[in-house]
Design an enzyme around this catalytic site. Structure first.
Site, PDB file in Angstrom:
ATOM      1  N   TYR A 139       0.784  -0.973  -0.047  1.00 47.07           N
ATOM      2  CA  TYR A 139       0.014  -0.078  -0.021  1.00 47.07           C
ATOM      3  C   TYR A 139       0.846   1.106   0.034  1.00 47.07           C
ATOM      4  O   TYR A 139       1.863   1.284   0.644  1.00 47.07           O
ATOM      5  CB  TYR A 139      -0.945  -0.051   1.252  1.00 47.07           C
ATOM      6  CG  TYR A 139      -1.552   1.044   1.620  1.00 47.07           C
ATOM      7  CD1 TYR A 139      -2.774   1.258   0.523  1.00 47.07           C
ATOM      8  CD2 TYR A 139      -1.557   2.396   2.369  1.00 47.07           C
ATOM      9  CE1 TYR A 139      -3.624   2.574   0.563  1.00 47.07           C
ATOM     10  CE2 TYR A 139      -2.297   3.214   2.462  1.00 47.07           C
ATOM     11  CZ  TYR A 139      -3.451   3.681   1.513  1.00 47.07           C
ATOM     12  OH  TYR A 139      -4.124   4.539   1.571  1.00 47.07           O
ATOM     13  N   ASP A 233       9.401   2.572   0.079  1.00 47.29           N
ATOM     14  CA  ASP A 233       8.387   3.189   0.699  1.00 47.29           C
ATOM     15  C   ASP A 233       8.250   2.951   2.126  1.00 47.29           C
ATOM     16  O   ASP A 233       8.161   1.709   2.540  1.00 47.29           O
ATOM     17  CB  ASP A 233       7.006   2.971   0.226  1.00 47.29           C
ATOM     18  CG  ASP A 233       5.834   3.733   0.920  1.00 47.29           C
ATOM     19  OD1 ASP A 233       6.115   4.231   1.966  1.00 47.29           O
ATOM     20  OD2 ASP A 233       4.813   3.415   0.492  1.00 47.29           O
ATOM     21  N   LYS A 261       4.572   8.502   8.514  1.00 49.41           N
ATOM     22  CA  LYS A 261       3.738   8.010  10.035  1.00 49.41           C
ATOM     23  C   LYS A 261       4.766   8.245  11.108  1.00 49.41           C
ATOM     24  O   LYS A 261       4.698   9.480  11.775  1.00 49.41           O
ATOM     25  CB  LYS A 261       3.523   6.451   9.763  1.00 49.41           C
ATOM     26  CG  LYS A 261       2.511   6.259   8.878  1.00 49.41           C
ATOM     27  CD  LYS A 261       1.837   4.887   8.849  1.00 49.41           C
ATOM     28  CE  LYS A 261       0.609   4.839   8.201  1.00 49.41           C
ATOM     29  NZ  LYS A 261       0.685   4.263   6.906  1.00 49.41           N
TER      30      LYS A 261
HETATM   31  C1  LIG Z   1       0.067   4.709   5.378  1.00 50.39           C
HETATM   32  C2  LIG Z   1       0.828   4.464   4.278  1.00 50.39           C
HETATM   33  C3  LIG Z   1       1.169   5.225   3.209  1.00 50.39           C
HETATM   34  C4  LIG Z   1       0.215   6.755   3.111  1.00 50.39           C
HETATM   35  O1  LIG Z   1       0.485   7.414   4.062  1.00 50.39           O
HETATM   36  P1  LIG Z   1      -0.872   8.383   4.121  1.00 50.39           P
HETATM   37  O2  LIG Z   1       0.016   9.504   5.203  1.00 50.39           O
HETATM   38  O3  LIG Z   1      -1.946   7.717   5.094  1.00 50.39           O
HETATM   39  O4  LIG Z   1      -1.161   9.153   2.913  1.00 50.39           O
HETATM   40  C5  LIG Z   1       1.938   5.086   2.189  1.00 50.39           C
HETATM   41  N1  LIG Z   1       2.793   4.053   2.248  1.00 50.39           N
HETATM   42  C6  LIG Z   1       2.696   3.059   3.314  1.00 50.39           C
HETATM   43  C7  LIG Z   1       3.676   1.932   3.407  1.00 50.39           C
HETATM   44  C8  LIG Z   1       1.863   3.306   4.406  1.00 50.39           C
HETATM   45  O5  LIG Z   1       1.800   2.453   5.257  1.00 50.39           O
END
Ligand SMILES: *Cc1c(COP(=O)(O)O)cnc(C)c1O
Length: 425
Positions: A139, A233, A261
């Site tokens: 994701y 990511d 995060k």
């Molecule tokens: C949560 C998440 C995102 C998206 O981040 P948002 O701040 O919700 O837009 C992107 N990549 C990973 C791996 C994530 O867990």
């Protein structure tokens, strides 16, 4: 929970499905939160929960960490938004660079989705190619090029490509199997137009899935051989797995990294960084456009600076403590489930874990999807009823924070035991 029920009924009238992000909904209705502190979150009916959702991993240092509150309170006195550059942005960029040697330049954004969107645009701008390769179940936010066979809420709701997303966009996103570098190699061989490969180095949006030995090394090798930028990511893993993220943990240098995060420990901030020659393509000097009113705002920046400083200060104790707690907890949980003769798998690393109700190892999208999500939902409800709040989906992860104590974890294990007993039936 009469107050939450009433609030949910009111919310539904003015907010689609009553929630501002789909993963927050669960049946019959989510609890509404009144406040949080440390390891705890309280609902509008006065119930206290030990929080393992932890802002989907953002709250590595716990809710309302005092060092961060102090920094933010100080900044509040000086202003909340300038939309001019500040010296604090240089300080934060240097802190990020010091922790992530692959990052030479970094641009601050607000959300993880914005960071990955920019990373992909940069990869396309750099290579002048079109296609992006992502891994099934990873994701990367809720924008069109990555919302294809994605994990998290879209896996939970069975959405492979979102309505309203354009085929013209999703057809330029190639999906390959996680933990399968041959699939990547074959896909690259068949497509000359690949601009970038994006991956969660530890997959934390299909439950928790760990990279097989050499999987990430292979990705680095294959992308280097083919001159394709590799995007890590690290929105979940950055600062959580180690102060230098998964790339430090596994010793791999991606070309572009996204952070979010835990970067702000509960404040809205994310970042995209990487090699100088790639990052310098951003506007205004370069031709890859990216912009945001709130990017690098002084409140979020002060939160991130204090958060990284605090992490750097306590890192020698913090990461080993969380891992020790996690190992002890997951081993005990494994024993309980084994004694109850429940088919299960537990994946864990550093301060994250997830349990799956299946007898097959969970190594990718398919094996995660094959686990019994109904049983998971049943377990979730019992945990919640007994004061344990984990993210309400099989496709999320349980996150420990520095605020959890051994007493919290002992209590949590007792409740998991109760929950597993009823899952068995
Ligand atoms: C949560 C998440 C995102 C998206 O981040 P948002 O701040 O919700 O837009 C992107 N990549 C990973 C791996 C994530 O867990």
């Amino acid at each position: 929970m009469p107050n939450s029920r009433k609030l949910f009924n009111n919310a539904k009238k003015v907010i689609p499905s009553g929630v501002n992000s789909p993963v927050r909904y669960f049946e019959p209705y989510p609890f509404f939160t009144k406040k949080s502190n440390g390891a705890y979150i309280w609902d509008e009916d006065g119930n206290r929960y030990i929080d393992y959702c932890n802002g989907y991993g953002a709250l590595l240092l716990g809710h309302r960490r005092k060092e961060i509150l102090k920094a933010v309170t100080n900044q509040l006195k000086k202003g909340t938004l300038y939309c001019t550059p500040t010296s604090a942005e240089i300080e934060l960029s240097n802190l990020i660079r010091a922790n992530f040697p692959s990052i030479k330049k970094v641009r601050l954004v607000n959300t993880g989705g914005e960071a990955t969107m920019t990373a992909i645009r940069l990869a396309r701008g750099f290579t002048k190619k079109k296609k992006i390769i992502k891994f099934e179940g990873c994701y990367h936010g809720a924008h069109d090029s990555v919302l294809v066979k994605a994990g998290s809420g879209s896996a939970h709701n069975g959405i492979s490509v979102s309505d309203g997303g354009l085929d013209e966009v999703s057809k330029n996103t190639l999906v390959v199997q996680y933990n399968n570098s041959e699939d990547l190699e074959n896909t690259i061989r068949k497509n000359i137009d690949v601009a970038g490969v994006i991956v969660e180095p530890i997959l934390a949006n299909m439950g928790l899935i760990l990279p097989k030995k050499n999987f990430l090394q292979d990705l680095r090798k294959i992308t280097t051989q083919n001159d394709i930028p590799l995007i890590f990511d690290e929105v979940v893993t950055g600062f959580r797995v180690s102060p230098g993220g998964a790339q430090k943990h596994f010793g791999i240098k991606p070309d572009i990294t996204t952070l979010g995060k835990a970067l702000g420990n509960g404040f809205t901030i994310a970042a995209v960084g990487g090699k100088k020659e790639i990052m310098d393509l951003l506007s205004p000097a370069g031709k890859v456009y990216q912009a945001s009113t709130f990017a690098g705002n002084p409140i979020s920046v002060s939160a991130a600076i204090s958060s990284i400083k605090e992490l750097n200060k306590i890192k020698n104790k913090l990461y080993s403590k969380l891992e020790r707690y996690n190992v002890r907890f997951t081993h005990a949980l494994d024993d309980i489930a084994t004694d109850l003769k429940i088919s299960h798998q537990i994946n864990f690393t550093s301060s994250m874990f997830q349990i799956f109700f299946t007898n097959k190892p969970v190594i990718n999208y398919k094996t995660s999807k094959n686990a019994n999500a109904k049983k998971f939902q049943k377990m979730f409800k019992i945990l919640l009823k007994n004061g344990i709040f984990i993210a309400p989906s099989q496709f999320e992860v349980v996150f420990l924070s520095d605020a959890h104590t051994q007493t919290d974890l002992n209590r949590t294990l007792d409740v998991y035991q109760t929950a597993l007993k009823s899952v068995k039936n």
